[in-house]
Scaffold this motif. Sequence first.
Motif, PDB file in Angstrom:
ATOM      1  N   UNK A  96       0.824  -1.213   0.000  1.00  0.00           N
ATOM      2  CA  UNK A  96       0.000   0.000   0.000  1.00  0.00           C
ATOM      3  C   UNK A  96       0.858   1.264   0.000  1.00  0.00           C
ATOM      4  N   UNK A  97       0.491   2.214  -0.869  1.00  0.00           N
ATOM      5  CA  UNK A  97       1.206   3.484  -0.954  1.00  0.00           C
ATOM      6  C   UNK A  97       2.315   3.521  -1.976  1.00  0.00           C
ATOM      7  N   UNK A  98       2.688   2.363  -2.532  1.00  0.00           N
ATOM      8  CA  UNK A  98       3.762   2.320  -3.523  1.00  0.00           C
ATOM      9  C   UNK A  98       3.272   2.896  -4.861  1.00  0.00           C
ATOM     10  N   UNK A  99       4.146   3.644  -5.511  1.00  0.00           N
ATOM     11  CA  UNK A  99       3.831   4.246  -6.806  1.00  0.00           C
ATOM     12  C   UNK A  99       4.641   3.546  -7.894  1.00  0.00           C
ATOM     13  N   UNK A 100       3.946   3.085  -8.937  1.00  0.00           N
ATOM     14  CA  UNK A 100       4.582   2.334 -10.013  1.00  0.00           C
ATOM     15  C   UNK A 100       4.346   3.013 -11.352  1.00  0.00           C
ATOM     16  N   UNK A 101       5.378   3.031 -12.183  1.00  0.00           N
ATOM     17  CA  UNK A 101       5.254   3.465 -13.565  1.00  0.00           C
ATOM     18  C   UNK A 101       5.394   2.224 -14.443  1.00  0.00           C
TER      19      UNK A 101
ATOM     20  N   UNK B 109       3.196   3.315 -26.224  1.00  0.00           N
ATOM     21  CA  UNK B 109       3.101   4.429 -25.267  1.00  0.00           C
ATOM     22  C   UNK B 109       1.695   4.629 -24.711  1.00  0.00           C
ATOM     23  N   UNK B 110       0.664   4.216 -25.432  1.00  0.00           N
ATOM     24  CA  UNK B 110      -0.704   4.393 -24.946  1.00  0.00           C
ATOM     25  C   UNK B 110      -1.013   3.493 -23.754  1.00  0.00           C
ATOM     26  N   UNK B 111      -0.191   2.485 -23.525  1.00  0.00           N
ATOM     27  CA  UNK B 111      -0.427   1.561 -22.419  1.00  0.00           C
ATOM     28  C   UNK B 111       0.350   1.936 -21.160  1.00  0.00           C
ATOM     29  N   UNK B 112       1.014   3.075 -21.188  1.00  0.00           N
ATOM     30  CA  UNK B 112       1.749   3.533 -20.006  1.00  0.00           C
ATOM     31  C   UNK B 112       0.773   3.856 -18.877  1.00  0.00           C
ATOM     32  N   UNK B 113       1.094   3.413 -17.681  1.00  0.00           N
ATOM     33  CA  UNK B 113       0.228   3.657 -16.519  1.00  0.00           C
ATOM     34  C   UNK B 113       1.075   4.074 -15.325  1.00  0.00           C
ATOM     35  N   UNK B 114       0.685   5.195 -14.711  1.00  0.00           N
ATOM     36  CA  UNK B 114       1.316   5.660 -13.473  1.00  0.00           C
ATOM     37  C   UNK B 114       0.294   5.447 -12.364  1.00  0.00           C
ATOM     38  N   UNK B 115       0.523   4.435 -11.516  1.00  0.00           N
ATOM     39  CA  UNK B 115      -0.492   4.045 -10.541  1.00  0.00           C
ATOM     40  C   UNK B 115       0.083   4.027  -9.129  1.00  0.00           C
ATOM     41  N   UNK B 116      -0.815   4.237  -8.165  1.00  0.00           N
ATOM     42  CA  UNK B 116      -0.458   4.135  -6.752  1.00  0.00           C
ATOM     43  C   UNK B 116      -1.320   3.054  -6.126  1.00  0.00           C
ATOM     44  N   UNK B 117      -0.698   2.159  -5.395  1.00  0.00           N
ATOM     45  CA  UNK B 117      -1.414   1.040  -4.792  1.00  0.00           C
ATOM     46  C   UNK B 117      -2.208   1.537  -3.583  1.00  0.00           C
ATOM     47  N   UNK B 118      -3.513   1.269  -3.586  1.00  0.00           N
ATOM     48  CA  UNK B 118      -4.368   1.671  -2.474  1.00  0.00           C
ATOM     49  C   UNK B 118      -4.502   0.582  -1.425  1.00  0.00           C
TER      50      UNK B 118
ATOM     51  N   UNK C 258       9.703   1.452 -10.110  1.00  0.00           N
ATOM     52  CA  UNK C 258       9.179   1.791  -8.785  1.00  0.00           C
ATOM     53  C   UNK C 258       9.556   3.240  -8.486  1.00  0.00           C
ATOM     54  N   UNK C 259       8.571   4.128  -8.613  1.00  0.00           N
ATOM     55  CA  UNK C 259       8.835   5.555  -8.396  1.00  0.00           C
ATOM     56  C   UNK C 259       8.983   5.850  -6.906  1.00  0.00           C
ATOM     57  N   UNK C 260       8.118   5.266  -6.109  1.00  0.00           N
ATOM     58  CA  UNK C 260       8.146   5.496  -4.666  1.00  0.00           C
ATOM     59  C   UNK C 260       7.636   4.241  -3.969  1.00  0.00           C
TER      60      UNK C 260
END
Length: 297
Positions: free
Chosen positions: A59-64, A71-80, A126-128
Amino acid sequence: MLTVALATAAMAQESVSESATGLKLENRLLQLPQADKNPPVVISATDVQPEAASDVIGEGDQLLITVFGQPDLTADVTVGESGVITLPLVGTVEVKGRTATEIAAVFSKKLEQGQYIKNPKVSIKVIQQLSRTFSVLGEVLRPGRYPLQGQISILEALSLAGGVSQKAEKSLRILRREPGKPASELREYSSIKLELDAVRLAPELAQKIQPNDLLFVPQIKNFYVYGEVRKPGMYPMEEDLNVMRVLSIGGGVTDRGSVRRIIIYRKMPGGEVREVAASIMDGVLPGDVVFINERIF
């Protein structure tokens, strides 16, 4: 009275903050490069860094998440809290408790099974990683929270925090979350002596820390000796300290002093200062002011 004034002044020193001129862990600490607060770790399904690949996502980790050539499938997500993320085309994916490599493999498989892309190459950055951190607090030069990338020993963690300060006690407390408990509920796991100037360091310093560990270096405790002693002043506490040892540390009693007229000024839990008539075998507590009076005749 003069003695009470001295005792009060000595105890007041406990609340005066000293300058943060720190004592590095000297040459016995590993000279590690200073880590960024959130260093990115690149992980792909085909080219994986072994240590980073073993870090589970939480939880809280940010992934690119990117797909080579798409490029249309790029996703910047944060785990809730649910541990689920939503990815392009394939929908929701359970990521909590999986490594970045495993997540990349799942996304790649779903893209191929859905016949969206043939042989997709998925990369995760892994951004954060807030779910894998540790904290170093107390008497260190750079207290705070640090990212836990790979395996880090207690010694390396202290080095990242800049080493201990001049006010540090020679001990380290490790607080750790119990399995199944919230991250905010920590219990003392162990206590380690910090004999950093010893010929051999304590082997416990080589043990690996775990996510959410809190390393705490307490401030050194002092006692005071005044009156008819040859070297009055403030001194660091020792184990099983008694008045006889205090007199020795203070250089001995002067010719005018009396070992039968010793008073300990002790601060009580309520804040009041109590006078305690003491003999040479009485114990001395942190913060005590031991005062040796003159002979009556």
